[in-house]
Structure formats: C-alpha cells, structure tokens
Enzyme design. Sequence first.
Site, PDB file in Angstrom:
ATOM      1  N   ASN A 167       1.676  10.076  -2.936  1.00 40.59           N
ATOM      2  CA  ASN A 167       3.038   9.726  -3.337  1.00 40.59           C
ATOM      3  C   ASN A 167       3.041   9.239  -4.791  1.00 40.59           C
ATOM      4  O   ASN A 167       3.240   8.071  -5.085  1.00 40.59           O
ATOM      5  CB  ASN A 167       3.602   8.655  -2.391  1.00 40.59           C
ATOM      6  CG  ASN A 167       5.095   8.502  -2.546  1.00 40.59           C
ATOM      7  OD1 ASN A 167       5.691   8.951  -3.528  1.00 40.59           O
ATOM      8  ND2 ASN A 167       5.714   7.848  -1.579  1.00 40.59           N
ATOM      9  N   GLU A 190       0.857  -1.175   0.000  1.00 47.36           N
ATOM     10  CA  GLU A 190       0.000   0.000   0.000  1.00 47.36           C
ATOM     11  C   GLU A 190       0.895   1.228   0.000  1.00 47.36           C
ATOM     12  O   GLU A 190       2.016   1.190   0.499  1.00 47.36           O
ATOM     13  CB  GLU A 190      -0.986   0.025   1.167  1.00 47.36           C
ATOM     14  CG  GLU A 190      -0.396   0.047   2.520  1.00 47.36           C
ATOM     15  CD  GLU A 190      -0.456  -1.323   3.204  1.00 47.36           C
ATOM     16  OE1 GLU A 190       0.273  -1.472   4.186  1.00 47.36           O
ATOM     17  OE2 GLU A 190      -1.179  -2.219   2.777  1.00 47.36           O
ATOM     18  N   TYR A 207       5.872   1.742  -8.872  1.00 45.34           N
ATOM     19  CA  TYR A 207       5.217   0.447  -8.706  1.00 45.34           C
ATOM     20  C   TYR A 207       4.492   0.025  -9.987  1.00 45.34           C
ATOM     21  O   TYR A 207       4.544  -1.142 -10.375  1.00 45.34           O
ATOM     22  CB  TYR A 207       4.264   0.472  -7.518  1.00 45.34           C
ATOM     23  CG  TYR A 207       4.951   0.790  -6.203  1.00 45.34           C
ATOM     24  CD1 TYR A 207       6.211   0.256  -5.891  1.00 45.34           C
ATOM     25  CD2 TYR A 207       4.368   1.635  -5.270  1.00 45.34           C
ATOM     26  CE1 TYR A 207       6.846   0.553  -4.699  1.00 45.34           C
ATOM     27  CE2 TYR A 207       4.992   1.925  -4.070  1.00 45.34           C
ATOM     28  CZ  TYR A 207       6.225   1.385  -3.787  1.00 45.34           C
ATOM     29  OH  TYR A 207       6.854   1.683  -2.601  1.00 45.34           O
TER      30      TYR A 207
END
Length: 148
Positions: free
Chosen positions: A109, A104, A116
């Site tokens: 961000n 998570e 990711y």
Amino acid sequence: MADFTRAQPADAHRLARAEADSTPHAWSSTLYAGSLESEHDTVWLMQEDNVLLGAAVLMQVLDEAHVQNFFIHASHQGQGLGGQLLRYIQQQARQHGASCLFLEVRASNRIAVQLYQRAGFIQYSTRKAYYRHADGSREDAILMKATL
C-alpha cells in the site's frame, strides 16, 4: 468542510459497508462493534453533510496510541482527506496524553505509506508475512511510528 465525530455502536454496519466499498481487506461490522465497545478505542467518523468520507480507529493506553484501522471511502480518495483525518487523530491522541502514535500498513500500500511519511511517521520495523491474502499468500507489514 468535513467534520469529525465519535462513532456510536449503531454505526458499526455503516462503517463496515463503507470500508468494504474501499478496500478488499475491510473490517467486519463485528470488528467495528468490538472497537466501539472497547474502553481503549475511539472510532472517529469523518463526514460532510452526513456522508461518510472516512474513519479511523484509535486505541490509546497511557502515553501510547495506535491506529487500529484507517480508511477514506473510495469515492473520496485522492482529495487530501486522508491527510486531514490523520492530522485530526494525531491531535486527538496528543490531547489525550499520547507522546507517540503507532500503526502498521501493508507493504504493497504505497499510497498509504507515503501519506504516513508526509505526516511524520517513520518506519521502525517490518513484520514478515503478517497479512494474509485471499489466495493464502502472505504480505509483510511495515511498522511506523510518529512522535507527537
């Protein structure tokens, strides 16, 4: 070239200091010490010439792994090191029998979310008001998953 090693209990304070230099939401040395003592967690150091570049805490239970914490030191960000560290922990999880990796991340961000996504993670849910700010306000967590 960076090398990857498992952190030892003596590294807890070093990890906390390095992460505190990099984010206002850093783990304490107590949290690192807990992970270093856990049978399910592995704390990976990314170093070059004994300089700590970043670290990741990977928890694995059976065929699922979860990135508990992940950072690149502020003085080394923007150099592609986050991608290297992420690929390394994906490889480690796969080698230890994991078929998927979860994490998570704070909704604000965006740099981490993009990192990711480039590594094959997809958003599968959101946790509303999961993270707390110093002023008491709350922020959503984006839940992500990658198939290994």
